[in-house]
Design a protein around this motif. Structure first.
Motif, PDB file in Angstrom:
ATOM      1  N   LYS A   1     -15.090   2.949   3.756  1.00 48.65           N
ATOM      2  CA  LYS A   1     -15.048   4.400   3.528  1.00 48.65           C
ATOM      3  C   LYS A   1     -14.065   5.099   4.452  1.00 48.65           C
ATOM      4  O   LYS A   1     -13.594   6.180   4.165  1.00 48.65           O
ATOM      5  N   SER A   2     -13.795   4.482   5.604  1.00 53.85           N
ATOM      6  CA  SER A   2     -12.940   5.180   6.565  1.00 53.85           C
ATOM      7  C   SER A   2     -11.504   5.177   6.065  1.00 53.85           C
ATOM      8  O   SER A   2     -11.043   4.222   5.444  1.00 53.85           O
ATOM      9  N   LYS A   3     -10.833   6.307   6.327  1.00 56.77           N
ATOM     10  CA  LYS A   3      -9.458   6.446   5.852  1.00 56.77           C
ATOM     11  C   LYS A   3      -8.541   6.610   7.047  1.00 56.77           C
ATOM     12  O   LYS A   3      -8.881   7.335   7.998  1.00 56.77           O
ATOM     13  N   GLN A   4      -7.404   5.989   7.000  1.00 57.19           N
ATOM     14  CA  GLN A   4      -6.430   6.161   8.055  1.00 57.19           C
ATOM     15  C   GLN A   4      -5.821   7.557   7.935  1.00 57.19           C
ATOM     16  O   GLN A   4      -5.392   7.967   6.848  1.00 57.19           O
ATOM     17  N   VAL A   5      -5.841   8.304   9.050  1.00 55.02           N
ATOM     18  CA  VAL A   5      -5.247   9.637   9.006  1.00 55.02           C
ATOM     19  C   VAL A   5      -3.736   9.519   9.089  1.00 55.02           C
ATOM     20  O   VAL A   5      -3.209   8.792   9.925  1.00 55.02           O
ATOM     21  N   ASN A   6      -3.068  10.239   8.221  1.00 53.52           N
ATOM     22  CA  ASN A   6      -1.613  10.210   8.215  1.00 53.52           C
ATOM     23  C   ASN A   6      -1.082  11.216   9.224  1.00 53.52           C
ATOM     24  O   ASN A   6      -1.227  12.420   9.039  1.00 53.52           O
ATOM     25  N   ARG A   7      -0.521  10.707  10.319  1.00 49.47           N
ATOM     26  CA  ARG A   7      -0.009  11.611  11.350  1.00 49.47           C
ATOM     27  C   ARG A   7       1.502  11.721  11.331  1.00 49.47           C
ATOM     28  O   ARG A   7       2.112  12.161  12.306  1.00 49.47           O
TER      29      ARG A   7
END
Lengths: 347, 184
Positions: free
Chosen positions: B7-13
């Motif tokens: 469920k966890s999503k990588q945050v696009n920084r």
């Protein structure tokens, strides 16, 4: 006497026109409050006011009556004169702008030809800008007179916001004036009737003008002066009863007037597209013109509301950043580009 | 480390592109979303005109039952008051006199029967405890009121309308839910 030189009928005709314009803009502002609630409701899958009268159409009357019957509270530490002057000024400046707007061409009436414009000043655009920037005094005076820190913060924000955005608005206007070559709103409309709408020449200028109009009207995403969840009610925190009503009302009148001005400057004013007004009889042409203008205004008012219920409020530094570092350079660029094009093609 | 769920999503920084920094496309996208809501169905029920149908196990205001001849079922045994976890029910018993047989079903009846609706939690234990089918939870809400003492409902408030003298109101008070016997 000077007055004798003027046609008495002209005075009467203008007075009637003033009464009509003012009462019409009041009624429209009233129903804009209703429309705002309905639009908000519909965009949020709700029903909105539907109890007072058929479809809730009497709701604005009920709201107005409620405001009239509410208790008037004037805070003890406020300066009373300024406290009352604030909303009155806000209302007055909101109404004054409508004087130079051409609502239609002219109607024939008992053999007289009556121009549907209170006065065709040859510096109409400048007049509008002058009055609009006076509008901030209502907010500032009211907020300062309230003797409340939240009000004062709201007033400060309103003042700095309006000053910042007035600049970009003015510069984007200059580009338009360079294209049209006139400051009279009536002449602008006639030009657009004969050629094409100004939006085609000045799309960037219109975008800047639109954003600045949102800011000048204190509408979301620029409603920092009110900011109900950080400043309680902003500049009208201490106001109650009809004085509060005046402030809220002035906001809607401003919205109406700025919609009219945007329609007049960029979208051909009372020009009905694909209809040659010269072929119609003048009275019908005037009616068609008023209808066209009102149609455009309704679209703009809906846009105001649509944006309000879509975008969250800016942070204060974002607001200033947008105003000074994006809009003003953009407007300057637009002005220079317009000038360059005019110079190159010799127009 | 392996994730327990996906469920966890990588945050696009990554820094915003020029188009993203314009904001206008995303504002326009947002406006399209709000615009699409104009055509959505509204979930609101226009309350006083239309009412949401109650579930078959809805527990509302108590009602004191009568039998088919209009005699009160309650014998003031006090089991409901004992069962009541909120202690909302009080009653006083009285003996049926000669000539009152058309009023009360058995020899003992409740001369006073009060439920404090501010205490009641509408759990329905009184209904379950009653051996005489005398108390039911109906499909109505407790109406709002201005004073606390008006929330103490006495027998006149609670009794079901007389089935013979006022059959329409009786039917209405019974409601249209299935009887408890048929549910079980």
């Amino acid at each position: 006497m000077m007055l004798q030189a003027i046609d008495l009928a002209l005075v009467i005709e203008k007075l009637i026109l003033i009464v009509i314009v003012i009462s019409a803009s009041l009624v429209i502002a009233m129903y804009t409050t209703f429309a705002e609630r309905k639009v908000a409701a519909i965009l949020q899958d709700r029903r909105g006011p539907n109890r007072a009268g058929p479809f809730g159409l009497l709701q604005p009357l009920a709201d107005g009556l409620k405001l009239f019957f509410k208790e008037e509270i004037i805070p003890n530490f406020s300066s009373k004169f300024l406290f009352i002057l604030g909303p009155a000024l806000a209302m007055m400046t909101a109404m004054m702008t409508s004087a130079v707007i051409p609502w239609g061409d002219k109607i024939e009436f008992f053999g007289r030809s009556v121009a549907l414009q209170i006065t065709d000043v040859n510096i109409g655009v400048l007049y509008v800008f002058g009055v609009v920037s006076l509008g901030v005094y209502g907010i500032m005076i009211g907020s300062w007179a309230s003797n409340n820190k939240f009000s004062l913060l709201g007033g400060l924000r309103a003042a700095s916001q309006i000053i910042s955005y007035e600049l970009a608005m003015g510069i984007s206007m200059i580009a338009l004036l360079m294209v049209t070559g006139t400051l009279s709103l009536k002449e602008m409309v006639i030009q657009q009737q004969q050629t094409h709408w100004n939006i085609i020449n000045q799309p960037l200028g219109f975008l800047i003008f639109l954003i600045c109009a949102f800011a000048e009207c204190n509408r979301t995403p620029f409603d920092l002066p009110e900011a109900e969840n950080e400043l309680i009610g902003g500049y009208h925190t201490e106001y109650s009863s009809m004085k509060l009503g005046f402030y809220l009302f002035a906001e809607y009148i401003n919205m109406f007037i700025s919609s009219v001005i945007m329609a007049t400057l960029f979208f051909g004013g009372y020009d009905m597209p694909f209809v040659n007004e010269a072929l119609l009889s003048p009275n019908i042409a005037a009616l068609v013109g008023i209808a066209a203008l009102m149609g455009k205004v309704i679209c703009f008012i809906f846009l105001f509301m649509w944006v309000r219920w879509t975008i969250p409020r800016f942070r204060y530094d974002q607001l200033m950043h947008l105003g000074w570092r994006i809009l003003i350079p953009l407007a300057l660029f637009n002005m220079l580009a317009t000038g360059g094009v005019i110079l190159y093609f010799g127009k | 480390m392996q994730a327990l769920t996906n469920k966890s999503k990588q945050v696009n920084r990554a820094p915003m592109s020029f188009i993203e920094r314009l904001y206008l496309p995303s504002i326009f996208k947002g406006m399209l979303i709000t615009f699409s809501h104009i055509f959505k169905k509204k979930p609101t029920i226009n309350y006083p005109e239309k009412q949401r149908p109650f579930s078959p196990v809805f527990r509302g205001l108590q009602i004191l039952n009568r039998d088919e001849e209009g005699r009160e079922n309650c014998t003031a045994c006090g089991l409901c008051a004992v069962a009541c976890p909120a202690e909302a029910i009080t009653m006083e018993a009285a003996e049926r006199q000669n000539g009152e047989e058309h009023l009360y079903k058995e020899e003992k009846y409740a001369a006073k029967y009060e439920i404090n609706m501010l205490r009641c939690i509408f759990c329905g234990l009184c209904e379950e405890a009653c051996p005489k089918d005398a108390i039911y939870l109906s499909e109505t809400f407790t109406p709002a009121d201005y004073q606390r003492k008006q929330f103490i409902y006495n027998k006149t408030d609670l009794l079901i309308p007389h089935p013979k003298e006022n059959p329409d109101a009786y039917e209405k008070a019974l409601g249209n839910r299935p009887k408890r016997e048929s549910v079980n």
